[in-house]
Design an enzyme around this catalytic site. Structure first.
Site, mmCIF file in Angstrom:
data_model
loop_
_atom_site.group_PDB
_atom_site.id
_atom_site.type_symbol
_atom_site.label_atom_id
_atom_site.label_comp_id
_atom_site.label_asym_id
_atom_site.label_seq_id
_atom_site.Cartn_x
_atom_site.Cartn_y
_atom_site.Cartn_z
ATOM 1 N N GLU A 1 24.961 -34.915 -89.286
ATOM 2 C CA GLU A 1 26.036 -35.096 -88.118
ATOM 3 C C GLU A 1 26.025 -33.545 -87.187
ATOM 4 O O GLU A 1 26.217 -32.580 -87.950
ATOM 5 C CB GLU A 1 27.432 -35.470 -88.519
ATOM 6 C CG GLU A 1 27.448 -36.834 -88.718
ATOM 7 C CD GLU A 1 28.730 -37.323 -89.074
ATOM 8 O OE1 GLU A 1 29.770 -36.361 -89.089
ATOM 9 O OE2 GLU A 1 29.002 -38.646 -89.458
ATOM 10 N N ASP B 1 40.031 -31.900 -85.081
ATOM 11 C CA ASP B 1 39.398 -30.920 -86.269
ATOM 12 C C ASP B 1 40.199 -29.817 -86.580
ATOM 13 O O ASP B 1 41.332 -29.522 -85.719
ATOM 14 C CB ASP B 1 38.366 -30.419 -85.566
ATOM 15 C CG ASP B 1 37.064 -31.452 -85.373
ATOM 16 O OD1 ASP B 1 36.837 -31.875 -86.483
ATOM 17 O OD2 ASP B 1 36.689 -31.525 -84.441
#
Length: 265
Positions: free
Chosen positions: A49, A60
């Site tokens: 990824e 995040d």
């Protein structure tokens, strides 16, 4: 059969669990990205990824936010990320690469232009954090028309309706976020993950990768006991942030090799 499907079929045939590491493209320095991708494969990664840097990565935590900021400060763009995938593909035709990021850079390029460019570069999957599956049918079709699997997130808070919606549009695998909160959050509740996965599988006929909260061989192995694949991100990005200059590539390879060994034990 897509590269992602082939990878998971081969893992299932060997009774193995998938290892899906995440790194931010362009971090810790742009010249290292392709070498880091190869290091992940050398360490035993099954799928990579690759995070597309974005200025407001709301899902995040601070570790990946800082990585995004460093990459953007170095001028890393979506076009540059696709170029790195193209370079990686020159010597690796087998390991799937999934781009993970936010809608804004894709929409700036234009969805159709992005789908075409990503497919041509050798991208296998795209996970857009802020695209709800209920509104993604045309995007998913566009991806698949270019040989790309549209990948979606599910969370502990996902309703049955959301899981069904993902089941209708997703391909490749789904990414189950094992914690409420942002990437890099702390504790992992294995029992709740184990209880949730059969409910997801009822609606989604795809492998399930579990991420968020996986920090070491022990947590990876625990998740591997219930999931099809283990996704590990913040811990790797932290490792790259901390690695002395010149040691990032080998540090990453060695760390992933340790996780692989634990998963296969």
């Amino acid at each position: 059969m897509s590269r992602i499907q082939k990878t998971f079929a081969a893992l299932a045939a060997q009774n193995k669990k998938g290892l899906i590491p995440f790194i931010t493209a362009g971090d810790p320095e742009p010249g290292l990205t392709v070498d880091l991708m190869h290091a992940l494969v050398a360490g035993g990664a099954d799928v990579i990824e690759l995070g597309v840097p974005f200025s407001d990565p709301m899902a995040d935590g601070p570790v990946i936010q800082r990585a995004s900021e460093r990459a953007l400060a170095n001028g890393v763009s979506l076009t540059q990320v696709l170029q790195w995938v193209r370079e990686f593909r020159q010597t690796n035709a087998d390991t799937p690469v999934v781009l993970m990021g936010y809608a804004n850079p894709i929409e700036r390029m234009g969805e159709a232009a992005f789908a075409k460019a990503a497919g041509a570069a050798g991208v296998d999957g795209v996970l857009v954090v802020d695209y709800p599956p209920e509104e993604c049918e045309s995007f998913a079709v566009l991806m698949r028309d270019n040989g790309i699997d549209p990948i979606f997130l599910l969370a502990p808070t996902s309703t049955d309706a959301r899981i069904e919606a993902v089941g209708k549009v997703a391909s490749g695998y789904v990414y189950y976020v094992s914690l409420k909160g942002v990437t890099g959050s702390a504790t992992l509740d294995l029992d709740s993950v184990a209880a949730r996965l059969p409910l997801i599988k009822k609606h989604v006929n795809l492998p399930v990768g579990v991420g968020f909260g996986i920090r070491d061989a022990q947590t990876a192995r625990a998740i591997g006991s219930v999931a099809d694949a283990v996704v590990i991100g913040s811990r790797l990005v932290q490792l790259l942030e901390d690695a002395p200059r010149g040691q990032a590539v080998e540090s990453l390879r060695a760390f992933i090799a340790g996780i692989r060994e634990a998963l296969d034990a």
